[in-house]
Design an enzyme around this catalytic site. Structure first.
Site, PDB file in Angstrom:
ATOM      1  N   LYS A  57       0.845  -1.195   0.000  1.00 45.45           N
ATOM      2  CA  LYS A  57       0.000   0.000   0.000  1.00 45.45           C
ATOM      3  C   LYS A  57       0.884   1.249   0.000  1.00 45.45           C
ATOM      4  CE  LYS A  57      -3.644   2.173   2.799  1.00 45.45           C
ATOM      5  NZ  LYS A  57      -4.451   2.571   1.644  1.00 45.45           N
ATOM      6  N   ALA A  82     -12.581   5.180  -1.532  1.00 46.85           N
ATOM      7  CA  ALA A  82     -12.004   6.497  -1.263  1.00 46.85           C
ATOM      8  C   ALA A  82     -11.347   6.418   0.110  1.00 46.85           C
ATOM      9  CB  ALA A  82     -13.077   7.579  -1.295  1.00 46.85           C
ATOM     10  N   ILE A  83     -10.187   5.753   0.150  1.00 48.84           N
ATOM     11  CA  ILE A  83      -9.479   5.533   1.410  1.00 48.84           C
ATOM     12  C   ILE A  83      -8.695   6.771   1.823  1.00 48.84           C
ATOM     13  CG2 ILE A  83      -7.875   4.034   2.644  1.00 48.84           C
ATOM     14  CD1 ILE A  83     -10.440   2.651   1.669  1.00 48.84           C
ATOM     15  N   ASN A 139       3.627   6.200  -7.202  1.00 54.75           N
ATOM     16  CA  ASN A 139       2.203   6.415  -7.442  1.00 54.75           C
ATOM     17  C   ASN A 139       1.992   7.906  -7.721  1.00 54.75           C
ATOM     18  OD1 ASN A 139      -0.558   6.560  -7.483  1.00 54.75           O
ATOM     19  ND2 ASN A 139      -0.860   5.890  -5.370  1.00 54.75           N
ATOM     20  N   CYS A 142      -1.598  11.138  -7.970  1.00 54.40           N
ATOM     21  CA  CYS A 142      -1.993  11.887  -6.778  1.00 54.40           C
ATOM     22  C   CYS A 142      -2.016  13.383  -7.101  1.00 54.40           C
ATOM     23  CB  CYS A 142      -1.003  11.643  -5.643  1.00 54.40           C
ATOM     24  SG  CYS A 142      -0.816   9.920  -5.172  1.00 54.40           S
ATOM     25  N   ILE A 203      -3.288  -0.269 -14.854  1.00 51.44           N
ATOM     26  CA  ILE A 203      -3.678   1.130 -14.644  1.00 51.44           C
ATOM     27  C   ILE A 203      -4.059   1.339 -13.185  1.00 51.44           C
ATOM     28  CG2 ILE A 203      -4.493   1.548 -16.984  1.00 51.44           C
ATOM     29  CD1 ILE A 203      -7.364   0.842 -15.958  1.00 51.44           C
ATOM     30  N   THR A 205      -6.865   3.101 -10.573  1.00 56.99           N
ATOM     31  CA  THR A 205      -8.319   3.102 -10.647  1.00 56.99           C
ATOM     32  C   THR A 205      -8.836   4.262 -11.495  1.00 56.99           C
ATOM     33  OG1 THR A 205      -8.395   4.402  -8.616  1.00 56.99           O
ATOM     34  CG2 THR A 205      -8.590   2.005  -8.397  1.00 56.99           C
ATOM     35  N   GLY A 257      -8.978  -5.445 -12.729  1.00 51.65           N
ATOM     36  CA  GLY A 257     -10.036  -6.440 -12.879  1.00 51.65           C
ATOM     37  C   GLY A 257      -9.572  -7.859 -13.093  1.00 51.65           C
TER      38      GLY A 257
END
Length: 316
Positions: A57, A82-83, A139, A142, A203, A205, A257
C-alpha cells in the site's frame, strides 16, 4: 512436436528496461498496491514469498488518517473506494512493515505517494538501500498541491518532474504508476520513460462516483473514489496495448479487474510483462497464489514454454 508439460514452462519475467538494473521475478503475479496492505494479513492464508512480488500500500512522508467513512461502495461490476492513502508514514512503515517483509524474504515493491515533487524525492531517499526492496512504484496518480492540485500523471511535465526525483534518489528500479484518466496515456508513459522510469504500472483506478437515490447524498464520504474490479479490465487492456505499441521495450506491470488465468493472459497479450491482482483478493484471498499455480498448466496445454513469449502477441 514434443508435448509441453507444466514443469517445462518458464514463468520468470523482467520488469526493468535497464540491463544494468534488472528486476527479475520468478513469476509474473504480484499484488496490486492498496488491496494487500503490506502482506501480513494474507500471509496467514498462504506463503506470500511464492508470489512474484508484493506491491505494498502506498506510503507517504507523514502518517495519514485517510478520508471520512464510508470509504467503500460495491458496484455492479467492481468497487468504488475512497481511502485517502491512510498509512502510518514512511518511518513507521520502514520500522514495522518493511522489517517484517525483509525478515520473511518477500520481494517488496514499495509504493510511494507525495503531494509535492520534493516529497517523492524524500521518500525515495528514505528507502535507498533498504533490504528486501526490489523496486519502487511511484504512485504519481496523486494531486500535486504545487500545481493547482492537478494529478501528477495527468501532464507530461509533472510526470517527468516527479519521476526524475525518484530515479535520482533510488537504488532500485522505478515503476511509474499511471492513471487512465488522460487523453494520451502513451505520451505520459513516454514522459516517465524519458525521465528514467524503468517501467510503468497500468492502470490505477478510474475516477467514479455513486449516489444514494433515497437520500440524494454521495455514497462515499469523500464524494468521489477510485473504481476497480472487472468493470475496468477493458480499459486496462486498452491502456496496456497503447503503451506497448508506442514503447515496446518498456516493461509494464498490468492490473485492472484480474481474476482468472485468462485475464492474466489477456493483459500479457496486450503487452504486460507481469500482472497485479487487487480487488479480487477481497473476495478470495487465495486469488494471487491460485493464478501462480494455474498458469503453467494453462500455458503448457497450449504448447507455450514461457509466459514471456506471449507478451504483446495480440494479433491485429
Amino acid at each position: 512436436m514434443a508435448t509441453v508439460t507444466a514443469t517445462d514452462v518458464d514463468l520468470s519475467v523482467n520488469l526493468s528496461a535497464d540491463p544494468g538494473r534488472p528486476l527479475r521475478l520468478p513469476n509474473p503475479i504480484t499484488t496490486a498496491s492498496g488491496c494487500f496492505a503490506s502482506g501480513r494479513e494474507i500471509d496467514r492464508f498462504f506463503d506470500i514469498t511464492e508470489l512474484g512480488a508484493v506491491v505494498v500500500k502506498s506510503v507517504t512522508p507523514e502518517p495519514r488518517l485517510g478520508l471520512p467513512t464510508p470509504r467503500m461502495v460495491e458496484t455492479s461490476a467492481g468497487m468504488l473506494n475512497a481511502i485517502g492513502l491512510q498509512n502510518p508514514g514512511i518511518d513507521a512503515w520502514i520500522a514495522d512493515d518493511l522489517a517484517w517483509l525483509a525478515q520473511r524474504g518477500v520481494r517488496t515493491v514499495a509504493s510511494i505517494a507525495g503531494k509535492t515533487v520534493s516529497e517523492y524525492r524524500t521518500l525515495a531517499e528514505r528507502l535507498r538501500g533498504r533490504p528486501g526492496i526490489v523496486a519502487i512504484e511511484a504512485n504519481i496518480s496523486c494531486p500535486n498541491v504545487e500545481d493547482r492540485n492537478t494529478i501528477f500523471a495527468c501532464r507530461e511535465e509533472t510526470t517527468a518532474e516527479a519521476i526524475t526525483q525518484v530515479v535520482r534518489a533510488s537504488s532500485v528500479p522505478v515503476l511509474a504508476k499511471l492513471t487512465p484518466d488522460v487523453t494520451d496515456i502513451g505520451a505520459i508513459a513516454e514522459a516517465a520513460r524519458d525521465a528514467g522510469a524503468n517501467g510503468v504500472s497500468l492502470i490505477n483506478t478510474l475516477s467514479g462516483m455513486a449516489i444514494d437515490v433515497e437520500t440524494g447524498r454521495p455514497r462515499l464520504g469523500g464524494v468521489t473514489g477510485g473504481l476497480s474490479g472487472p468493470a475496468i479490465k477493458p480499459v486496462a487492456v486498452r491502456a496496456i496495448y497503447q503503451v506497448h505499441q508506442r514503447l515496446p521495450e518498456l516493461p509494464i506491470l498490468g492490473m485492472g479487474g484480474v481474476r482468472t488465468v485468462e485475464d492474466v493472459v489477456e493483459l500479457v497479450l496486450a503487452g504486460a510483462s507481469a500482472v497485479a491482482v487487487g480487488t479480487a483478493t477481497f473476495g478470495n484471498p487465495f486469488a494471487p497464489l491460485e493464478l501462480v499455480e494455474a498458469l503453467p498448466d494453462w500455458l503448457a496445454a497450449r504448447g507455450h514454454t514461457s509466459i514471456a513469449e506471449l507478451r504483446g502477441a495480440v494479433v491485429t
